[in-house]
Design a protein around this motif. Structure first.
Motif, PDB file in Angstrom:
ATOM      1  N   LEU A 142       6.494 -48.601 -22.963  1.00  0.00           N
ATOM      2  CA  LEU A 142       7.647 -48.872 -21.917  1.00  0.00           C
ATOM      3  C   LEU A 142       8.967 -49.652 -22.657  1.00  0.00           C
ATOM      4  CD1 LEU A 142       5.299 -50.724 -19.390  1.00  0.00           C
ATOM      5  CD2 LEU A 142       5.940 -48.238 -19.687  1.00  0.00           C
ATOM      6  N   ASP A 143       9.929 -49.119 -22.088  1.00  0.00           N
ATOM      7  CA  ASP A 143      11.369 -49.499 -22.491  1.00  0.00           C
ATOM      8  C   ASP A 143      12.335 -49.778 -21.317  1.00  0.00           C
ATOM      9  OD1 ASP A 143      11.917 -46.908 -21.482  1.00  0.00           O
ATOM     10  OD2 ASP A 143      12.844 -46.204 -23.623  1.00  0.00           O
ATOM     11  N   GLY A 144      11.910 -49.788 -20.224  1.00  0.00           N
ATOM     12  CA  GLY A 144      12.864 -50.046 -18.914  1.00  0.00           C
ATOM     13  C   GLY A 144      13.714 -48.965 -18.302  1.00  0.00           C
ATOM     14  N   THR A 145      13.561 -47.742 -18.793  1.00  0.00           N
ATOM     15  CA  THR A 145      14.125 -46.613 -18.434  1.00  0.00           C
ATOM     16  C   THR A 145      13.265 -46.031 -17.423  1.00  0.00           C
ATOM     17  OG1 THR A 145      13.690 -45.274 -20.225  1.00  0.00           O
ATOM     18  CG2 THR A 145      15.624 -46.572 -20.568  1.00  0.00           C
ATOM     19  N   GLU A 146      12.073 -46.333 -17.272  1.00  0.00           N
ATOM     20  CA  GLU A 146      10.981 -45.488 -16.399  1.00  0.00           C
ATOM     21  C   GLU A 146      11.569 -45.575 -14.934  1.00  0.00           C
ATOM     22  OE1 GLU A 146       9.445 -46.887 -20.094  1.00  0.00           O
ATOM     23  OE2 GLU A 146      10.339 -48.310 -18.467  1.00  0.00           O
ATOM     24  N   ARG A 147      11.192 -44.407 -14.291  1.00  0.00           N
ATOM     25  CA  ARG A 147      11.363 -43.998 -12.934  1.00  0.00           C
ATOM     26  C   ARG A 147      11.167 -45.436 -12.124  1.00  0.00           C
ATOM     27  NH1 ARG A 147       8.788 -42.290  -8.412  1.00  0.00           N
ATOM     28  NH2 ARG A 147       7.046 -41.717  -9.647  1.00  0.00           N
ATOM     29  N   GLU A 148       9.868 -46.117 -12.342  1.00  0.00           N
ATOM     30  CA  GLU A 148       9.339 -47.371 -11.618  1.00  0.00           C
ATOM     31  C   GLU A 148      10.215 -48.374 -11.725  1.00  0.00           C
ATOM     32  OE1 GLU A 148       5.862 -44.742 -12.326  1.00  0.00           O
ATOM     33  OE2 GLU A 148       7.821 -45.309 -13.589  1.00  0.00           O
ATOM     34  N   ALA A 149      11.157 -48.349 -12.698  1.00  0.00           N
ATOM     35  CA  ALA A 149      12.237 -49.516 -12.885  1.00  0.00           C
ATOM     36  C   ALA A 149      13.603 -49.444 -11.853  1.00  0.00           C
ATOM     37  CB  ALA A 149      12.590 -49.780 -14.373  1.00  0.00           C
ATOM     38  N   ALA A 150      13.743 -48.252 -11.350  1.00  0.00           N
ATOM     39  CA  ALA A 150      14.782 -48.071 -10.606  1.00  0.00           C
ATOM     40  C   ALA A 150      15.259 -48.798  -9.625  1.00  0.00           C
ATOM     41  CB  ALA A 150      14.844 -46.679  -9.956  1.00  0.00           C
ATOM     42  N   ARG A 151      14.284 -49.503  -8.751  1.00  0.00           N
ATOM     43  CA  ARG A 151      14.697 -50.488  -7.680  1.00  0.00           C
ATOM     44  C   ARG A 151      15.379 -51.647  -8.455  1.00  0.00           C
ATOM     45  NH1 ARG A 151       9.660 -53.177  -4.937  1.00  0.00           N
ATOM     46  NH2 ARG A 151       9.977 -51.396  -3.643  1.00  0.00           N
ATOM     47  N   SER A 152      15.422 -51.787  -9.736  1.00  0.00           N
ATOM     48  CA  SER A 152      16.262 -53.131 -10.542  1.00  0.00           C
ATOM     49  C   SER A 152      17.539 -52.666 -10.966  1.00  0.00           C
ATOM     50  CB  SER A 152      15.160 -53.713 -11.497  1.00  0.00           C
ATOM     51  OG  SER A 152      13.846 -54.137 -10.809  1.00  0.00           O
ATOM     52  N   LEU A 153      17.840 -51.331 -10.958  1.00  0.00           N
ATOM     53  CA  LEU A 153      19.100 -50.981 -11.788  1.00  0.00           C
ATOM     54  C   LEU A 153      19.965 -50.439 -10.508  1.00  0.00           C
ATOM     55  CD1 LEU A 153      17.287 -49.008 -14.245  1.00  0.00           C
ATOM     56  CD2 LEU A 153      18.537 -51.019 -14.479  1.00  0.00           C
ATOM     57  N   PRO A 154      21.352 -51.127 -10.668  1.00  0.00           N
ATOM     58  CA  PRO A 154      22.235 -50.730  -9.601  1.00  0.00           C
ATOM     59  C   PRO A 154      23.035 -49.394 -10.064  1.00  0.00           C
ATOM     60  CG  PRO A 154      23.156 -52.095 -11.184  1.00  0.00           C
ATOM     61  CD  PRO A 154      21.751 -52.238 -11.554  1.00  0.00           C
ATOM     62  N   ASP A 155      23.745 -49.011  -8.931  1.00  0.00           N
ATOM     63  CA  ASP A 155      24.379 -47.578  -9.297  1.00  0.00           C
ATOM     64  C   ASP A 155      25.577 -47.808 -10.137  1.00  0.00           C
ATOM     65  OD1 ASP A 155      23.019 -46.219  -7.396  1.00  0.00           O
ATOM     66  OD2 ASP A 155      24.388 -46.411  -5.745  1.00  0.00           O
ATOM     67  N   LEU A 156      25.782 -47.086 -11.142  1.00  0.00           N
ATOM     68  CA  LEU A 156      27.043 -47.049 -11.838  1.00  0.00           C
ATOM     69  C   LEU A 156      28.045 -46.213 -11.594  1.00  0.00           C
ATOM     70  CD1 LEU A 156      28.409 -47.863 -14.648  1.00  0.00           C
ATOM     71  CD2 LEU A 156      27.072 -45.716 -15.589  1.00  0.00           C
ATOM     72  N   THR A 157      27.674 -45.025 -11.070  1.00  0.00           N
ATOM     73  CA  THR A 157      28.612 -44.117  -9.976  1.00  0.00           C
ATOM     74  C   THR A 157      27.809 -43.615  -9.142  1.00  0.00           C
ATOM     75  OG1 THR A 157      28.228 -42.155 -11.360  1.00  0.00           O
ATOM     76  CG2 THR A 157      29.764 -43.500 -12.583  1.00  0.00           C
ATOM     77  N   LEU A 158      28.457 -42.698  -8.303  1.00  0.00           N
ATOM     78  CA  LEU A 158      27.995 -42.011  -7.309  1.00  0.00           C
ATOM     79  C   LEU A 158      26.991 -40.940  -7.783  1.00  0.00           C
ATOM     80  CD1 LEU A 158      30.596 -40.979  -4.632  1.00  0.00           C
ATOM     81  CD2 LEU A 158      28.874 -42.613  -4.345  1.00  0.00           C
ATOM     82  N   SER A 159      26.985 -40.554  -9.065  1.00  0.00           N
ATOM     83  CA  SER A 159      26.045 -39.491  -9.436  1.00  0.00           C
ATOM     84  C   SER A 159      24.992 -40.000 -10.336  1.00  0.00           C
ATOM     85  CB  SER A 159      26.774 -38.441 -10.246  1.00  0.00           C
ATOM     86  OG  SER A 159      27.373 -39.282 -11.580  1.00  0.00           O
ATOM     87  N   ARG A 160      25.171 -41.401 -10.680  1.00  0.00           N
ATOM     88  CA  ARG A 160      23.909 -41.775 -11.574  1.00  0.00           C
ATOM     89  C   ARG A 160      23.778 -43.335 -11.595  1.00  0.00           C
ATOM     90  NH1 ARG A 160      28.023 -40.546 -15.407  1.00  0.00           N
ATOM     91  NH2 ARG A 160      28.349 -42.122 -16.911  1.00  0.00           N
ATOM     92  N   SER A 161      22.778 -44.076 -11.887  1.00  0.00           N
ATOM     93  CA  SER A 161      22.577 -45.621 -11.976  1.00  0.00           C
ATOM     94  C   SER A 161      22.545 -45.872 -13.197  1.00  0.00           C
ATOM     95  CB  SER A 161      21.182 -45.901 -11.437  1.00  0.00           C
ATOM     96  OG  SER A 161      21.085 -45.414  -9.846  1.00  0.00           O
ATOM     97  N   TYR A 162      22.959 -47.464 -13.407  1.00  0.00           N
ATOM     98  CA  TYR A 162      22.566 -47.634 -14.820  1.00  0.00           C
ATOM     99  C   TYR A 162      21.319 -47.219 -15.470  1.00  0.00           C
ATOM    100  CZ  TYR A 162      26.778 -50.940 -14.632  1.00  0.00           C
ATOM    101  OH  TYR A 162      28.068 -51.240 -14.736  1.00  0.00           O
ATOM    102  N   ASP A 163      21.318 -47.007 -16.842  1.00  0.00           N
ATOM    103  CA  ASP A 163      20.203 -46.653 -17.025  1.00  0.00           C
ATOM    104  C   ASP A 163      19.251 -47.977 -18.115  1.00  0.00           C
ATOM    105  OD1 ASP A 163      21.776 -47.044 -19.197  1.00  0.00           O
ATOM    106  OD2 ASP A 163      21.292 -45.351 -20.386  1.00  0.00           O
ATOM    107  N   ARG A 164      19.918 -48.895 -18.016  1.00  0.00           N
ATOM    108  CA  ARG A 164      19.172 -50.152 -18.598  1.00  0.00           C
ATOM    109  C   ARG A 164      19.805 -51.309 -18.135  1.00  0.00           C
ATOM    110  NH1 ARG A 164      16.201 -48.929 -22.973  1.00  0.00           N
ATOM    111  NH2 ARG A 164      16.609 -47.265 -24.311  1.00  0.00           N
ATOM    112  N   TYR A 165      18.874 -52.223 -17.858  1.00  0.00           N
ATOM    113  CA  TYR A 165      19.160 -53.593 -17.228  1.00  0.00           C
ATOM    114  C   TYR A 165      20.129 -54.182 -18.046  1.00  0.00           C
ATOM    115  CZ  TYR A 165      18.152 -57.607 -14.392  1.00  0.00           C
ATOM    116  OH  TYR A 165      18.339 -58.631 -13.175  1.00  0.00           O
ATOM    117  N   THR A 166      20.105 -54.304 -19.403  1.00  0.00           N
ATOM    118  CA  THR A 166      20.889 -54.984 -20.196  1.00  0.00           C
ATOM    119  C   THR A 166      22.439 -54.696 -19.993  1.00  0.00           C
ATOM    120  OG1 THR A 166      20.481 -53.613 -22.013  1.00  0.00           O
ATOM    121  CG2 THR A 166      19.497 -56.063 -22.002  1.00  0.00           C
ATOM    122  N   ARG A 167      22.577 -53.237 -19.535  1.00  0.00           N
ATOM    123  CA  ARG A 167      23.811 -52.748 -19.605  1.00  0.00           C
ATOM    124  C   ARG A 167      24.595 -53.179 -18.293  1.00  0.00           C
ATOM    125  NH1 ARG A 167      22.584 -46.848 -22.063  1.00  0.00           N
ATOM    126  NH2 ARG A 167      22.441 -47.705 -24.106  1.00  0.00           N
TER     127      ARG A 167
END
Length: 467
Positions: free
Chosen positions: A164-189
């Protein structure tokens, strides 16, 4: 209902999977019932932004694929491929809402870590370490304190990378949107962009792979990781729980089950350390011994400076088990529990510059390092490990230790103690190492789980530590 005339695609997506409305509600969480799902399907009440994202997660589709067109604010904006590589002049309100919600949840997480650690510990009832907010694996707490000199630490070269590295689909709830087309891919970012603490940099660290205790000694094995690699897993785990368990005022609104926590459920058995990067901290309770009396220090961590446990009391010194520098000589010299404690002692209590990971190897033969070594060699200082545990909220590793220092050595060092350091305030008050002193702190709800574990276990074995 003819699905071609439906107000959205929620029902169609559900029926494609042969799910009932109750099945969908259960996968979202206890705050949602089948009646809610029915109203959403019929278009009577459009789901909020939060629940649109939850529905998309449950169905494994993009939010736009839900087909919700209840109002112009929900219509997707068309973007060119070139626009994805250009900053938006004005942030879309849907992206802003997502990021604001993420920041609000993170604020509540940091304000309620003690309370949430108790909620998280309830998910592992057979492994709870009292009411500390820690959980301990089978055999992780020894039958008595073990002198650090009797613990063997081993590097495992070429240890397999964590699954596991935090990019799994199950982590999506904890990641905000970066743009309309994608969310942040990592929590640290997301932390870096939206809520950066003063101290937030990537560093080489060691990751815990295993721990074992024999009757009078111990063994710990480690691989390598980085600070951000660990944060990308342990903070989404905590964020997910805060998102589910707290209302907008930071009050518990639900007692979650594992089914409500997909990322924690994906982690599985938290004591299988090789599955994720378990970056341990070494937390040390420092006790001043003066004849039959004893007292200890605490540290108030500044929420503006640190990424975790801000605003809480912690034992001091406390820090991640990591080398002082990336240089090979430093990595070899610093792979030692005692050396890590000494560096944190010098930084947090004496105000010495923090090793930033890029300097020369530390000279342990001089200054306070030599003074501590000398006191340990002649019996005026002892350092023991009380056990290893996990913070139930984050599942971060905690190596729990206690440093007992004779009054003359302590007072000589204390003449140079600082009031503040990079991570917070050194509490001027010294706490009596008595049942009332220890219990009063533990009952206050202000002590970080690792600090609470050190206090709980040190008091349990006070007669061994303070003969």
């Amino acid at each position: 209902m003819n699905t071609t005339d439906a107000p959205n695609r929620i029902r169609a997506l559900r029926e494609e999977r042969s799910w009932t409305q109750r099945d969908v509600a259960d996968q979202i969480g206890p705050a949602v019932t089948e009646a809610h799902v029915g109203r959403w399907e019929r278009g009577e009440v459009p789901p909020s932004l939060r629940y649109r994202r939850e529905l998309a997660r449950v169905f494994g589709v993009a939010v736009a694929d839900l087909g919700i067109t209840a109002g112009p604010a929900l219509l997707p904006r068309q973007r060119s491929s070139a626009e994805d590589f250009m900053p938006d002049v004005e942030q879309d309100p849907r992206v802003r809402d997502s990021q604001d919600q993420w920041k609000a949840t993170r604020t509540l997480l940091n304000q309620n870590r003690h309370r949430l650690s108790q909620v998280a510990a309830d998910l592992y009832p057979e492994h709870r370490l009292g009411d500390t907010g820690l959980i301990a694996g089978p055999g992780w707490i020894p039958d008595a304190p073990v002198d650090l000199a009797d613990i063997t630490v081993t590097k495992v070269p070429g240890a397999p990378e964590p699954a596991l590295d935090g990019t799994e689909r199950e982590a999506a709830r904890s990641l905000p949107d970066l743009t309309l087309s994608r969310s942040y891919d990592r929590y640290t970012r997301a932390v870096r962009d939206l809520a950066p603490p003063r101290l937030f940099e990537d560093r080489l660290s060691w990751r815990m792979l295993g721990v074992d205790w024999s009757p009078s000694a111990g063994a710990m094995s480690f691989g390598e990781t980085t600070y951000f690699s660990a944060v990308d897993v342990f903070e989404p785990t905590a964020h997910e729980l805060a998102y589910v368990a707290l209302d907008a005022d930071g009050q518990p609104s639900a007692h979650p089950h594992m089914r409500d926590l997909p990322y924690r459920r994906l982690i599985g058995n938290p004591f299988v350390c090789a599955r994720r990067p378990v970056m341990p901290a070494i937390s040390t309770l420092t006790i001043r011994r003066d004849g039959d009396s004893a007292e200890f220090l605490m540290h108030r961590r500044d929420p503006r400076a640190v990424a975790a446990a801000g605003g809480m009391l912690q034992v001091i010194p406390s820090g991640i088990f990591q080398p002082s520098s990336i240089l090979p000589a430093a990595r070899a010299l610093d792979f030692d529990l005692w050396r890590n404690i000494q560096r944190e002692f010098s930084e947090e209590l004496l105000g010495m510059p923090e090793c930033d990971g890029h300097g020369r190897p530390v000279d342990y033969a001089s200054g306070p390092f030599a003074q501590l070594d000398e006191a340990r060699a002649d019996g005026r200082l002892s350092v023991h490990c009380l056990g290893v545990a996990l913070d139930a909220l984050t599942l971060v590793g905690e190596i729990l230790t206690v440093l007992v220092v004779d009054a003359d050595v302590f007072d000589s060092l204390a003449a140079d103690f600082v009031d503040r350091n990079d991570e917070g305030q050194v509490v001027a008050e010294r706490y009596a190492f008595t049942q009332d002193g220890v219990r009063g702190l533990l009952d206050s709800g202000k002590v970080a789980p690792a600090g609470a574990g050190c206090l709980e276990l040190a008091w349990r074995w006070r007669d061994v530590l303070l003969p």
